[in-house]
Scaffold this motif. Structure first.
Motif, PDB file in Angstrom:
ATOM      1  N   GLN A 100       6.155  13.270  20.757  1.00  0.00           N
ATOM      2  CA  GLN A 100       5.688  14.535  20.205  1.00  0.00           C
ATOM      3  C   GLN A 100       4.348  14.963  20.781  1.00  0.00           C
ATOM      4  O   GLN A 100       3.506  15.551  20.112  1.00  0.00           O
ATOM      5  CB  GLN A 100       5.631  14.485  18.672  1.00  0.00           C
ATOM      6  CG  GLN A 100       5.361  15.828  17.971  1.00  0.00           C
ATOM      7  CD  GLN A 100       6.309  16.932  18.369  1.00  0.00           C
ATOM      8  OE1 GLN A 100       7.331  16.665  18.942  1.00  0.00           O
ATOM      9  NE2 GLN A 100       5.982  18.177  18.065  1.00  0.00           N
ATOM     10  N   ILE A 114       3.963  14.229  15.573  1.00  0.00           N
ATOM     11  CA  ILE A 114       5.288  14.212  14.951  1.00  0.00           C
ATOM     12  C   ILE A 114       6.180  13.331  15.809  1.00  0.00           C
ATOM     13  O   ILE A 114       6.575  13.707  16.890  1.00  0.00           O
ATOM     14  CB  ILE A 114       5.874  15.623  14.838  1.00  0.00           C
ATOM     15  CG1 ILE A 114       4.992  16.497  13.958  1.00  0.00           C
ATOM     16  CG2 ILE A 114       7.295  15.585  14.300  1.00  0.00           C
ATOM     17  CD1 ILE A 114       5.493  17.909  13.806  1.00  0.00           C
ATOM     18  N   TYR A 115       6.429  12.132  15.355  1.00  0.00           N
ATOM     19  CA  TYR A 115       7.265  11.233  16.111  1.00  0.00           C
ATOM     20  C   TYR A 115       8.727  11.518  15.818  1.00  0.00           C
ATOM     21  O   TYR A 115       9.093  11.848  14.709  1.00  0.00           O
ATOM     22  CB  TYR A 115       6.958   9.772  15.754  1.00  0.00           C
ATOM     23  CG  TYR A 115       5.678   9.293  16.332  1.00  0.00           C
ATOM     24  CD1 TYR A 115       4.485   9.489  15.636  1.00  0.00           C
ATOM     25  CD2 TYR A 115       5.639   8.678  17.568  1.00  0.00           C
ATOM     26  CE1 TYR A 115       3.294   9.062  16.167  1.00  0.00           C
ATOM     27  CE2 TYR A 115       4.441   8.244  18.104  1.00  0.00           C
ATOM     28  CZ  TYR A 115       3.271   8.434  17.399  1.00  0.00           C
ATOM     29  OH  TYR A 115       2.096   8.010  17.937  1.00  0.00           O
ATOM     30  N   ASN A 122      15.877  14.202  10.588  1.00  0.00           N
ATOM     31  CA  ASN A 122      14.521  14.183  11.136  1.00  0.00           C
ATOM     32  C   ASN A 122      14.535  14.422  12.643  1.00  0.00           C
ATOM     33  O   ASN A 122      13.752  15.214  13.174  1.00  0.00           O
ATOM     34  CB  ASN A 122      13.855  12.842  10.846  1.00  0.00           C
ATOM     35  CG  ASN A 122      12.455  12.769  11.404  1.00  0.00           C
ATOM     36  OD1 ASN A 122      11.516  13.302  10.816  1.00  0.00           O
ATOM     37  ND2 ASN A 122      12.293  12.122  12.545  1.00  0.00           N
ATOM     38  N   PHE A 179      12.991  17.331  15.076  1.00  0.00           N
ATOM     39  CA  PHE A 179      12.144  17.071  16.235  1.00  0.00           C
ATOM     40  C   PHE A 179      12.615  17.868  17.453  1.00  0.00           C
ATOM     41  O   PHE A 179      11.816  18.469  18.186  1.00  0.00           O
ATOM     42  CB  PHE A 179      12.147  15.584  16.533  1.00  0.00           C
ATOM     43  CG  PHE A 179      11.558  15.216  17.864  1.00  0.00           C
ATOM     44  CD1 PHE A 179      10.187  15.166  18.044  1.00  0.00           C
ATOM     45  CD2 PHE A 179      12.376  14.917  18.940  1.00  0.00           C
ATOM     46  CE1 PHE A 179       9.644  14.831  19.271  1.00  0.00           C
ATOM     47  CE2 PHE A 179      11.841  14.583  20.170  1.00  0.00           C
ATOM     48  CZ  PHE A 179      10.476  14.534  20.340  1.00  0.00           C
ATOM     49  N   TYR A 189      13.223  18.589   8.578  1.00  0.00           N
ATOM     50  CA  TYR A 189      12.268  17.610   8.063  1.00  0.00           C
ATOM     51  C   TYR A 189      12.326  17.573   6.532  1.00  0.00           C
ATOM     52  O   TYR A 189      12.255  16.509   5.914  1.00  0.00           O
ATOM     53  CB  TYR A 189      10.842  17.955   8.501  1.00  0.00           C
ATOM     54  CG  TYR A 189      10.568  17.770   9.974  1.00  0.00           C
ATOM     55  CD1 TYR A 189      11.178  16.758  10.706  1.00  0.00           C
ATOM     56  CD2 TYR A 189       9.674  18.607  10.635  1.00  0.00           C
ATOM     57  CE1 TYR A 189      10.920  16.598  12.059  1.00  0.00           C
ATOM     58  CE2 TYR A 189       9.400  18.451  11.985  1.00  0.00           C
ATOM     59  CZ  TYR A 189      10.023  17.449  12.694  1.00  0.00           C
ATOM     60  OH  TYR A 189       9.758  17.289  14.026  1.00  0.00           O
ATOM     61  N   ALA A 249       9.830  11.643   8.122  1.00  0.00           N
ATOM     62  CA  ALA A 249      10.065  13.061   7.839  1.00  0.00           C
ATOM     63  C   ALA A 249       9.054  13.592   6.825  1.00  0.00           C
ATOM     64  O   ALA A 249       8.618  14.744   6.915  1.00  0.00           O
ATOM     65  CB  ALA A 249      11.491  13.256   7.321  1.00  0.00           C
ATOM     66  N   LYS A 296       5.983  12.566   6.480  1.00  0.00           N
ATOM     67  CA  LYS A 296       4.758  12.778   7.252  1.00  0.00           C
ATOM     68  C   LYS A 296       4.871  14.027   8.108  1.00  0.00           C
ATOM     69  O   LYS A 296       3.951  14.831   8.202  1.00  0.00           O
ATOM     70  CB  LYS A 296       4.467  11.540   8.098  1.00  0.00           C
ATOM     71  CG  LYS A 296       3.164  11.598   8.888  1.00  0.00           C
ATOM     72  CD  LYS A 296       3.317  12.157  10.275  1.00  0.00           C
ATOM     73  CE  LYS A 296       4.250  11.289  11.102  1.00  0.00           C
ATOM     74  NZ  LYS A 296       4.420  11.837  12.474  1.00  0.00           N
ATOM     75  N   ASN A 297       6.027  14.217   8.758  1.00  0.00           N
ATOM     76  CA  ASN A 297       6.226  15.397   9.590  1.00  0.00           C
ATOM     77  C   ASN A 297       6.118  16.685   8.781  1.00  0.00           C
ATOM     78  O   ASN A 297       5.552  17.683   9.237  1.00  0.00           O
ATOM     79  CB  ASN A 297       7.596  15.331  10.266  1.00  0.00           C
ATOM     80  CG  ASN A 297       7.668  14.236  11.316  1.00  0.00           C
ATOM     81  OD1 ASN A 297       6.653  13.681  11.709  1.00  0.00           O
ATOM     82  ND2 ASN A 297       8.870  13.935  11.754  1.00  0.00           N
ATOM     83  N   VAL A 307       2.581  17.500   8.209  1.00  0.00           N
ATOM     84  CA  VAL A 307       1.996  18.126   9.394  1.00  0.00           C
ATOM     85  C   VAL A 307       2.303  19.620   9.419  1.00  0.00           C
ATOM     86  O   VAL A 307       1.438  20.452   9.711  1.00  0.00           O
ATOM     87  CB  VAL A 307       2.521  17.453  10.677  1.00  0.00           C
ATOM     88  CG1 VAL A 307       2.072  18.222  11.912  1.00  0.00           C
ATOM     89  CG2 VAL A 307       2.040  16.015  10.766  1.00  0.00           C
TER      90      VAL A 307
END
Length: 358
Positions: free
Chosen positions: A28, A186-187, A258, A262, A282, A293, A295-296, A299
């Protein structure tokens, strides 16, 4: 598409540059690379100049070919004038020519030899992140309401109930602009758990294909992830990745949801770059308890992307959920929140809490 990194390279090194670009984007780190990101209707020079000035970091891929390039020094000159950090990745132990020595000879670089380039992607990604511009810390007032972490965790139950609504219909009156903070990456990989039916490495792909074709969501998710990363002898194929991720995501598989988000976030696999769709997927995965997800989604709220309001309260809520599942990026994001506080006052500066999350 907004990007973090402009990749400068000699066209003779294009296969290596493309591999590096894919590796960074899998982590990401959003990249701009020619000719992939060029558009019709603008001159080459105009697009290169605009892309460099819009970047937060320039990545120079250096080899013997770079010393012969006429375009690379021009690109470095533009970045230098714009005060953009330049990270150099050396593919071989070769001296810079006089012109490149002037610009980058005094800078730290990353060596990517003697092993294959894939062994250095994580090191390179860390170096790029260290060079991303950091915000100036905001000093909050000396007094203000205290932030009660337990109260936030209790309130989280209410937030989950409305999270889906907020994703599809964001608050039309977002909070006033808040202090920007470093955005955790965002991994893509909630890495699907290896399928229990894959008895050996040699049979894994054929078994996965068979089960995925018969509608098994776990197999579809893992197959999509393997295409996404180019794993286990499968080629890196974003179109195939999206095909299988979508099938699994529509069946409710959180890892696939997720990872499909991405892909929308980067506009890969034939998808348009679409933050609204990224936030939607997400959110679907986050509601199932997928920490990456969650955490994403935090963000997305922190940045005000994907049709969501820019809302630190919601960002912190999702970071807390992910952090309590052990997600390191969310824990780091919370540490930053407590270290600098929040201008609205509901997240006070609290060094002890910052240290706890760090």
């Amino acid at each position: 598409m907004a990007h973090d990194v402009f990749i400068s390279y000699s066209m003779a090194d294009k296969p290596v540059a493309d591999a590096i670009c894919h590796g960074l984007e899998a982590l990401q780190i959003r990249c701009w690379i020619a000719p992939r990101d060029q558009l019709a209707g603008k001159t080459y020079g105009q697009q290169i100049t605009e892309a460099i000035r819009a970047a937060r970091v320039m990545l120079l891929i250096f080899s013997a070919h770079t010393n012969q390039s006429q375009d690379v020094p021009k690109e470095i000159n533009i970045a230098d004038k714009a005060h953009i950090p330049i990270v150099t990745l050396r593919l071989a132990d070769i001296e810079f020519n006089a012109e490149l020595e002037y610009y980058i000879g005094h800078r730290h670089w990353v060596n990517a030899f003697p092993r294959s380039i894939k062994n250095y992607i994580n090191v390179l990604a860390d170096e790029i992140r260290r060079n991303l511009p950091a915000p100036a810390p905001w000093q909050p007032p000396s007094s203000g309401p205290r932030f009660n972490r337990k109260a936030w965790l209790g309130a989280g139950c209410v937030v989950v109930a409305v999270a889906g609504f907020l994703i599809l219909k964001p608050d039309p009156d977002p909070d006033p602009p808040l202090l920007p903070t470093p955005n955790p990456p965002i991994y893509p990989d909630i890495i699907p758990k290896p399928a229990p039916w894959a008895a050996s490495a040699s049979s894994k792909i054929s078994v996965l294909r068979d089960r995925a074709a018969r509608g098994d969501a776990a197999a579809q998710s893992e197959l999509g992830f393997m295409y996404m990363q180019g794993r286990d002898d499968l080629p890196q194929d974003d179109v195939e990745a999206v095909k299988w991720l979508r099938k699994a995501a529509e069946q409710g598989n959180a890892a696939a949801q997720n990872n499909l988000g991405f892909m929308y976030g980067l506009g890969r696999g034939g998808l348009p770059q679409d933050d609204v769709q990224a936030a939607k997927w997400y959110g679907e995965a986050a509601a199932q308890g997928a920490a990456v997800a969650q955490k994403n989604l935090g963000v997305m709220y922190e940045q005000g992307r994907g049709g969501l309001p820019k809302n630190d309260a919601m960002a912190v809520n999702w970071y807390l959920r992910a952090a309590n599942f052990g997600n390191a990026e969310a824990q780091y994001a919370l540490g930053l929140k407590y270290e600098y506080g929040n201008p609205a006052g509901y997240i006070p500066r609290d060094p002890e809490q910052a240290i706890t999350w760090y």
